[in-house]
Scaffold this motif. Structure first.
Motif, PDB file in Angstrom:
ATOM      1  N   LEU A 176      44.398 -29.996  32.290  1.00 39.17           N
ATOM      2  CA  LEU A 176      43.870 -29.884  30.929  1.00 39.17           C
ATOM      3  C   LEU A 176      42.380 -29.552  30.934  1.00 39.17           C
ATOM      4  O   LEU A 176      41.899 -28.800  30.071  1.00 39.17           O
ATOM      5  CB  LEU A 176      44.106 -31.186  30.166  1.00 39.17           C
ATOM      6  N   LEU A 177      41.654 -30.096  31.902  1.00 38.06           N
ATOM      7  CA  LEU A 177      40.192 -29.886  31.962  1.00 38.06           C
ATOM      8  C   LEU A 177      39.816 -28.601  32.691  1.00 38.06           C
ATOM      9  O   LEU A 177      38.641 -28.241  32.732  1.00 38.06           O
ATOM     10  CB  LEU A 177      39.531 -31.087  32.651  1.00 38.06           C
ATOM     11  N   GLY A 178      40.781 -27.930  33.287  1.00 31.52           N
ATOM     12  CA  GLY A 178      40.508 -26.680  34.000  1.00 31.52           C
ATOM     13  C   GLY A 178      40.084 -26.862  35.439  1.00 31.52           C
ATOM     14  O   GLY A 178      39.799 -25.881  36.133  1.00 31.52           O
ATOM     15  N   THR A 179      40.042 -28.104  35.908  1.00 32.25           N
ATOM     16  CA  THR A 179      39.603 -28.378  37.279  1.00 32.25           C
ATOM     17  C   THR A 179      40.557 -27.777  38.301  1.00 32.25           C
ATOM     18  O   THR A 179      40.128 -27.153  39.289  1.00 32.25           O
ATOM     19  CB  THR A 179      39.494 -29.893  37.516  1.00 32.25           C
ATOM     20  N   SER A 180      41.838 -27.953  38.088  1.00 37.31           N
ATOM     21  CA  SER A 180      42.828 -27.453  39.045  1.00 37.31           C
ATOM     22  C   SER A 180      42.768 -25.935  39.170  1.00 37.31           C
ATOM     23  O   SER A 180      42.867 -25.381  40.275  1.00 37.31           O
ATOM     24  CB  SER A 180      44.231 -27.881  38.611  1.00 37.31           C
ATOM     25  N   GLN A 181      42.583 -25.269  38.043  1.00 36.85           N
ATOM     26  CA  GLN A 181      42.515 -23.816  38.069  1.00 36.85           C
ATOM     27  C   GLN A 181      41.298 -23.329  38.850  1.00 36.85           C
ATOM     28  O   GLN A 181      41.382 -22.357  39.617  1.00 36.85           O
ATOM     29  CB  GLN A 181      42.480 -23.274  36.638  1.00 36.85           C
ATOM     30  N   LYS A 182      40.166 -23.996  38.684  1.00 36.18           N
ATOM     31  CA  LYS A 182      38.952 -23.619  39.416  1.00 36.18           C
ATOM     32  C   LYS A 182      39.133 -23.830  40.910  1.00 36.18           C
ATOM     33  O   LYS A 182      38.693 -23.003  41.733  1.00 36.18           O
ATOM     34  CB  LYS A 182      37.764 -24.441  38.906  1.00 36.18           C
ATOM     35  N   VAL A 183      39.780 -24.931  41.281  1.00 36.86           N
ATOM     36  CA  VAL A 183      40.018 -25.197  42.697  1.00 36.86           C
ATOM     37  C   VAL A 183      40.917 -24.129  43.301  1.00 36.86           C
ATOM     38  O   VAL A 183      40.674 -23.645  44.412  1.00 36.86           O
ATOM     39  CB  VAL A 183      40.636 -26.600  42.879  1.00 36.86           C
ATOM     40  N   THR A 184      41.937 -23.733  42.576  1.00 33.66           N
ATOM     41  CA  THR A 184      42.838 -22.695  43.070  1.00 33.66           C
ATOM     42  C   THR A 184      42.089 -21.390  43.304  1.00 33.66           C
ATOM     43  O   THR A 184      42.289 -20.717  44.330  1.00 33.66           O
ATOM     44  CB  THR A 184      43.976 -22.455  42.066  1.00 33.66           C
ATOM     45  N   GLN A 185      41.206 -21.031  42.393  1.00 33.90           N
ATOM     46  CA  GLN A 185      40.418 -19.812  42.556  1.00 33.90           C
ATOM     47  C   GLN A 185      39.521 -19.894  43.786  1.00 33.90           C
ATOM     48  O   GLN A 185      39.406 -18.936  44.563  1.00 33.90           O
ATOM     49  CB  GLN A 185      39.572 -19.570  41.304  1.00 33.90           C
ATOM     50  N   LEU A 186      38.880 -21.051  43.976  1.00 29.60           N
ATOM     51  CA  LEU A 186      38.005 -21.215  45.132  1.00 29.60           C
ATOM     52  C   LEU A 186      38.791 -21.191  46.440  1.00 29.60           C
ATOM     53  O   LEU A 186      38.325 -20.647  47.442  1.00 29.60           O
ATOM     54  CB  LEU A 186      37.236 -22.531  45.007  1.00 29.60           C
ATOM     55  N   GLN A 187      39.979 -21.763  46.428  1.00 29.36           N
ATOM     56  CA  GLN A 187      40.796 -21.784  47.640  1.00 29.36           C
ATOM     57  C   GLN A 187      41.208 -20.381  48.057  1.00 29.36           C
ATOM     58  O   GLN A 187      41.324 -20.087  49.253  1.00 29.36           O
ATOM     59  CB  GLN A 187      42.033 -22.658  47.430  1.00 29.36           C
ATOM     60  N   ARG A 188      41.409 -19.506  47.100  1.00 29.38           N
ATOM     61  CA  ARG A 188      41.780 -18.127  47.413  1.00 29.38           C
ATOM     62  C   ARG A 188      40.650 -17.390  48.122  1.00 29.38           C
ATOM     63  O   ARG A 188      40.882 -16.415  48.830  1.00 29.38           O
ATOM     64  CB  ARG A 188      42.166 -17.391  46.134  1.00 29.38           C
ATOM     65  N   GLN A 189      39.424 -17.876  47.917  1.00 28.64           N
ATOM     66  CA  GLN A 189      38.256 -17.233  48.522  1.00 28.64           C
ATOM     67  C   GLN A 189      37.779 -17.967  49.775  1.00 28.64           C
ATOM     68  O   GLN A 189      36.765 -17.595  50.357  1.00 28.64           O
ATOM     69  CB  GLN A 189      37.110 -17.194  47.499  1.00 28.64           C
ATOM     70  N   SER A 190      38.510 -18.993  50.196  1.00 27.12           N
ATOM     71  CA  SER A 190      38.055 -19.866  51.277  1.00 27.12           C
ATOM     72  C   SER A 190      38.962 -19.756  52.495  1.00 27.12           C
ATOM     73  O   SER A 190      40.118 -19.308  52.395  1.00 27.12           O
ATOM     74  CB  SER A 190      38.022 -21.328  50.803  1.00 27.12           C
ATOM     75  N   ASN A 191      38.436 -20.210  53.637  1.00 23.13           N
ATOM     76  CA  ASN A 191      39.286 -20.319  54.822  1.00 23.13           C
ATOM     77  C   ASN A 191      40.128 -21.584  54.714  1.00 23.13           C
ATOM     78  O   ASN A 191      39.985 -22.368  53.783  1.00 23.13           O
ATOM     79  CB  ASN A 191      38.451 -20.296  56.105  1.00 23.13           C
ATOM     80  N   LYS A 192      41.003 -21.794  55.668  1.00 17.35           N
ATOM     81  CA  LYS A 192      41.949 -22.902  55.584  1.00 17.35           C
ATOM     82  C   LYS A 192      41.240 -24.252  55.572  1.00 17.35           C
ATOM     83  O   LYS A 192      41.586 -25.138  54.789  1.00 17.35           O
ATOM     84  CB  LYS A 192      42.928 -22.839  56.755  1.00 17.35           C
ATOM     85  N   THR A 193      40.239 -24.418  56.443  1.00 21.82           N
ATOM     86  CA  THR A 193      39.530 -25.696  56.505  1.00 21.82           C
ATOM     87  C   THR A 193      38.832 -26.011  55.192  1.00 21.82           C
ATOM     88  O   THR A 193      38.915 -27.123  54.664  1.00 21.82           O
ATOM     89  CB  THR A 193      38.518 -25.700  57.657  1.00 21.82           C
TER      90      THR A 193
END
Length: 286
Positions: A176-193
């Motif tokens: 609801l707060l948009g936190t999960s969506q932001k994390v998903t976007q960042l994970q797409r730009q990040s390495n596995k660790t």
């Protein structure tokens, strides 16, 4: 936890006794433990787990439909879950109002047996409790809580169940707060660790939100309730699970946080009662 005779949520969808499930052709418990170790407390299944459990489900034999009358004990557990859900509705509606966040959107909780169809795909009880952001629903096979106690060493008790429920509600709040969506976007730009560290921060914040709910719900707590929650949090820390499953700990592979971290953030929410104190990302990522 004091729950008898109190308000029950109308947003409980009880599908037990009429679920369609896959009958395992052997190895069902092993599969359950492996998946639980990989993705304990489900997180946001639409992004992480649904393809795995759907594939596992499709490989486990023929589908059968079960329809039966619930036992008195099962009905009582359903009433308990409806009461806990009502408590989360009341608490989070209050928190949203107090912090000018807007109106809290109440999710639906689905109780199922063996297997379930969700907005995030098909899933089995092997996934453990999880939240699906696609349909804003929590999914729980209550047999999980026996597994939590007998195989993962938690004390058990009604408040351990309430803690798990509040944790999954925490994922709903993050959506609801948009936190999960932001994390998903960042994970797409990040390495596995780095992606794993983002996942840890997200899960620990859900633990914080569970503690925050407990803070606001103190009038219904009984002696030993917080200890039950902490025991459950301790049992499902990544380090505890890895030690039990593989005999060694690999911190870079953590996705939910260590036992110490999970207990710490639950207690921070419980003690502060302040949603603004739940910035797990600054601490985990720095």
């Amino acid at each position: 936890m004091k729950w008898q005779g109190r308000r029950q949520s109308g947003n409980l969808d009880d599908r037990r006794g009429m679920s369609k499930g896959k009958l395992a052709a052997g190895g069902g418990i092993v599969v359950t433990l492996i998946v639980l170790a990989l993705n304990f407390f489900g997180g946001e299944t639409g992004q992480q787990l649904a393809p795995i459990v759907e594939q596992l489900g499709n490989s486990q034999g023929t589908q059968q439909t079960e329809q039966r009358e619930l036992t008195a004990q099962e009905k009582e557990m359903g009433n308990f879950m409806a009461t806990v859900l009502a408590d989360t509705e009341d608490v989070w509606s209050q928190i949203f109002r107090q912090n000018n966040i807007g109106e809290y959107e109440k999710p639906t909780m689905v109780l199922f047996t063996d297997a379930v169809s969700t907005g995030c795909g098909n899933a089995t009880s092997a996934s453990g409790p999880f939240y699906c952001p696609a349909d804003h629903k929590l999914y729980m096979d209550l047999a999980f809580f026996d597994e939590l106690k007998t195989r993962f060493g938690a004390k058990g008790g009604d408040f351990a169940i309430a803690y798990v429920t509040a944790h999954e509600i925490g994922h709903h709040v993050q959506t609801l707060l948009g936190t999960s969506q932001k994390v998903t976007q960042l994970q797409r730009q990040s390495n596995k660790t780095e992606g794993n560290r983002l996942s840890v921060a997200l899960e620990l914040q859900a633990d914080f939100y569970a503690g925050l709910w407990a803070h606001y719900n103190q009038e219904y707590l009984e002696e030993g309730d917080i200890e039950e929650a902490l025991s459950a949090a301790n049992a499902v820390g990544d380090d505890a699970i890895q030690k039990r499953m593989q005999g060694s700990v690999v911190p870079d592979s953590f996705t939910h946080g260590s036992s110490e971290q999970r207990m710490k953030w639950f207690m921070r929410g419980y003690k502060t009662g302040d949603i603004k104190q739940g910035d797990t990302f600054s601490e985990i990522l720095n």
